[in-house]
Write a protein that holds these residues in place. Structure first.
Motif, PDB file in Angstrom:
ATOM      1  N   PRO A 287      -3.518 -13.894   1.905  1.00  0.00           N
ATOM      2  CA  PRO A 287      -3.363 -14.546   0.594  1.00  0.00           C
ATOM      3  C   PRO A 287      -3.506 -13.591  -0.582  1.00  0.00           C
ATOM      4  O   PRO A 287      -3.071 -13.913  -1.688  1.00  0.00           O
ATOM      5  CB  PRO A 287      -4.473 -15.602   0.598  1.00  0.00           C
ATOM      6  N   GLN A 288      -4.113 -12.426  -0.363  1.00  0.00           N
ATOM      7  CA  GLN A 288      -4.258 -11.446  -1.449  1.00  0.00           C
ATOM      8  C   GLN A 288      -2.970 -10.694  -1.748  1.00  0.00           C
ATOM      9  O   GLN A 288      -2.897  -9.928  -2.713  1.00  0.00           O
ATOM     10  CB  GLN A 288      -5.372 -10.444  -1.124  1.00  0.00           C
ATOM     11  N   GLY A 289      -1.950 -10.880  -0.932  1.00  0.00           N
ATOM     12  CA  GLY A 289      -0.676 -10.211  -1.175  1.00  0.00           C
ATOM     13  C   GLY A 289      -0.005 -10.698  -2.442  1.00  0.00           C
ATOM     14  O   GLY A 289      -0.263 -11.817  -2.915  1.00  0.00           O
ATOM     15  N   LYS A 290       0.869  -9.872  -2.987  1.00  0.00           N
ATOM     16  CA  LYS A 290       1.559 -10.203  -4.230  1.00  0.00           C
ATOM     17  C   LYS A 290       3.066 -10.148  -3.996  1.00  0.00           C
ATOM     18  O   LYS A 290       3.616  -9.086  -3.684  1.00  0.00           O
ATOM     19  CB  LYS A 290       1.160  -9.231  -5.339  1.00  0.00           C
ATOM     20  N   LEU A 291       3.716 -11.295  -4.156  1.00  0.00           N
ATOM     21  CA  LEU A 291       5.145 -11.363  -3.919  1.00  0.00           C
ATOM     22  C   LEU A 291       5.905 -10.460  -4.892  1.00  0.00           C
ATOM     23  O   LEU A 291       6.918  -9.851  -4.516  1.00  0.00           O
ATOM     24  CB  LEU A 291       5.627 -12.805  -4.034  1.00  0.00           C
ATOM     25  N   ASP A 292       5.416 -10.335  -6.115  1.00  0.00           N
ATOM     26  CA  ASP A 292       6.086  -9.462  -7.080  1.00  0.00           C
ATOM     27  C   ASP A 292       6.084  -8.010  -6.620  1.00  0.00           C
ATOM     28  O   ASP A 292       7.035  -7.263  -6.889  1.00  0.00           O
ATOM     29  CB  ASP A 292       5.433  -9.579  -8.459  1.00  0.00           C
ATOM     30  N   ASP A 293       5.013  -7.590  -5.919  1.00  0.00           N
ATOM     31  CA  ASP A 293       4.994  -6.228  -5.379  1.00  0.00           C
ATOM     32  C   ASP A 293       6.083  -6.046  -4.328  1.00  0.00           C
ATOM     33  O   ASP A 293       6.741  -5.000  -4.256  1.00  0.00           O
ATOM     34  CB  ASP A 293       3.629  -5.911  -4.756  1.00  0.00           C
ATOM     35  N   VAL A 294       6.271  -7.063  -3.489  1.00  0.00           N
ATOM     36  CA  VAL A 294       7.325  -7.008  -2.470  1.00  0.00           C
ATOM     37  C   VAL A 294       8.696  -6.951  -3.141  1.00  0.00           C
ATOM     38  O   VAL A 294       9.561  -6.141  -2.757  1.00  0.00           O
ATOM     39  CB  VAL A 294       7.224  -8.209  -1.514  1.00  0.00           C
TER      40      VAL A 294
END
Length: 404
Positions: A287-294
């Motif tokens: 959940p700590q992932g960031k879709l904008d980073d992807v």
């Protein structure tokens, strides 16, 4: 069998929109692109529609019924990144025009207890029968073991060789047994002796670096543990690697469900209750992932000239593999690619010609004379509005029209 002419449609050939409106198929092959309609043809009116090559999902895991589900969404080929549809098991699939065609890695090289074992709930047993020929499980902890498994996998019908490079950190299991650099290097070097394509599961920057160092042909995920740097993009570019980002899978790992896609009546009408439930769920392990980073990473890869392919990592209808459904999620992936900054045409190439080229599928992925008549006719113009890919009017697999 009479010739079939699809007339009046916009034609996207897998690379670009053509100025022609007629495509003629004879049996399993495309025999004419453009020109006049031959006498005696059966005609299909494509007015107001766009004709595309059949779509290719560059990262799946099969389940009984999943190839049929994929085809109902115009996905005519699936590339299995771990599973049992190697050449020794897929004879019936090859000749069955009611299901998507498939190519398979067989099972990936991984240590005992390594990825993907951590994804299975304790005591979980798949609710389906294994094929007549049991798969080869290439568990490896040394360079010698990995190298020895490569020719065995190829002899058993693997179309490409997959390496699992994963310490479990993204899936909530840090410290998972993981292939070391020497073992990956040895396996890749052995595969190159046979001219075999190699791919790697890599969800972190460090795992991606390992794949680059080993000479892997492509990674079938994009890292999601941190933002990209110019250095890692340059490494991937200079290595000539392709990337299958599976944004839809990364979103699911972040806890983002596929509910919005499942609510689309064009999708809901083609899913049973189990797949609907699965699509409305998510992996929810990072959940700590960031879709904008992807998105930023995928955009940077594309800007650098790296081949980006469309894939989903869809597998079985279980909520712990949630957020994904065969066929439907490839359309979702195209939408994600456009959200990341791709033009619709660029996204469509990622699901057709680019994937066919990188996986040496020279008979498909484009609309050209002599190629397989794997075709998708959709209402509207997905080269302008990517969501139009779901407006299915007709699907052909090897020239056989799928019954609606």
């Amino acid at each position: 069998m009479a010739l079939t002419a699809i007339t009046g449609a916009r034609v996207f050939d897998g690379e670009k929109a053509l100025g022609v409106q007629t495509v003629v198929i004879d049996g399993a092959r495309i025999v004419r692109v453009g020109g006049e309609v031959p006498d005696g043809c059966v005609t299909v009116d494509g007015s107001g529609a766009t004709l595309l090559p059949g779509l290719i999902d560059a990262h799946v895991h099969s389940f009984p019924g999943s190839l049929a589900l994929a085809l109902r969404f115009g996905v005519t080929t699936e590339l299995e990144m771990q599973g049992m549809n190697t050449r020794e098991n897929r004879g019936a699939v090859t000749e069955d025009d009611t299901v998507a065609d498939v190519r398979s890695a067989g099972f990936g090289i991984t240590p005992p207890g390594g990825h993907p074992s951590e994804l299975m709930p304790e005591g979980y047993r798949p609710n389906f029968d294994l094929p007549p020929v049991k798969p080869l499980m290439p568990f490896s902890t040394t360079p010698e073991e990995a190298a020895a498994y490569v020719p065995q996998l190829l002899a058993r019908g693997s179309d490409f060789i997959k390496f699992m490079i994963d310490d479990g950190s993204v899936e909530g299991h840090p410290g998972l047994p993981m292939l070391d650099q020497a073992t990956v290097n040895a396996g890749v070097a052995e595969a190159k002796k046979y001219g075999a394509l190699t791919v790697a599961h890599a969800l972190t920057v460090e795992a991606t670096r390992m794949a680059v160092e080993a000479g892997i042909d492509g990674v079938v995920h994009v890292f999601m543990d941190q933002p990209h740097t110019a250095e890692i993009i340059e490494l991937i570019k200079d290595a000539g690697m392709f990337v299958v980002p599976c944004i839809s899978l990364n979103a699911s790992l972040m806890g983002i469900t596929g509910s919005e896609l499942a609510d689309d009546p064009r999708v809901a009408s083609r899913l049973d209750s189990k797949w609907d439930e699965t699509l409305r769920s998510s992996f929810d392990r990072y959940p700590q992932g960031k879709l904008d980073d992807v998105y930023d990473t995928v955009r940077a890869l594309d800007a650098a000239g790296v081949d980006v392919l469309a894939g989903t990592d869809v597998s079985v209808p279980e909520t712990f593999f949630g957020g994904l459904a065969h066929g439907a999620s490839l359309h979702h992936e195209l939408q994600y690619l456009v959200a990341a900054g791709f033009t619709p045409e660029r996204a469509l190439r990622a699901a057709t010609a680019t994937t066919a080229r990188r996986f040496n599928l020279g008979d498909r992925g484009r609309i050209a004379e002599g190629l397989r008549a794997d075709l998708l006719l959709v209402d509207g113009d997905p080269t302008a509005t990517i969501g139009d890919t779901l407006n299915t009017r007709a699907i052909w697999r090897r020239g056989t029209r799928l019954a609606s």
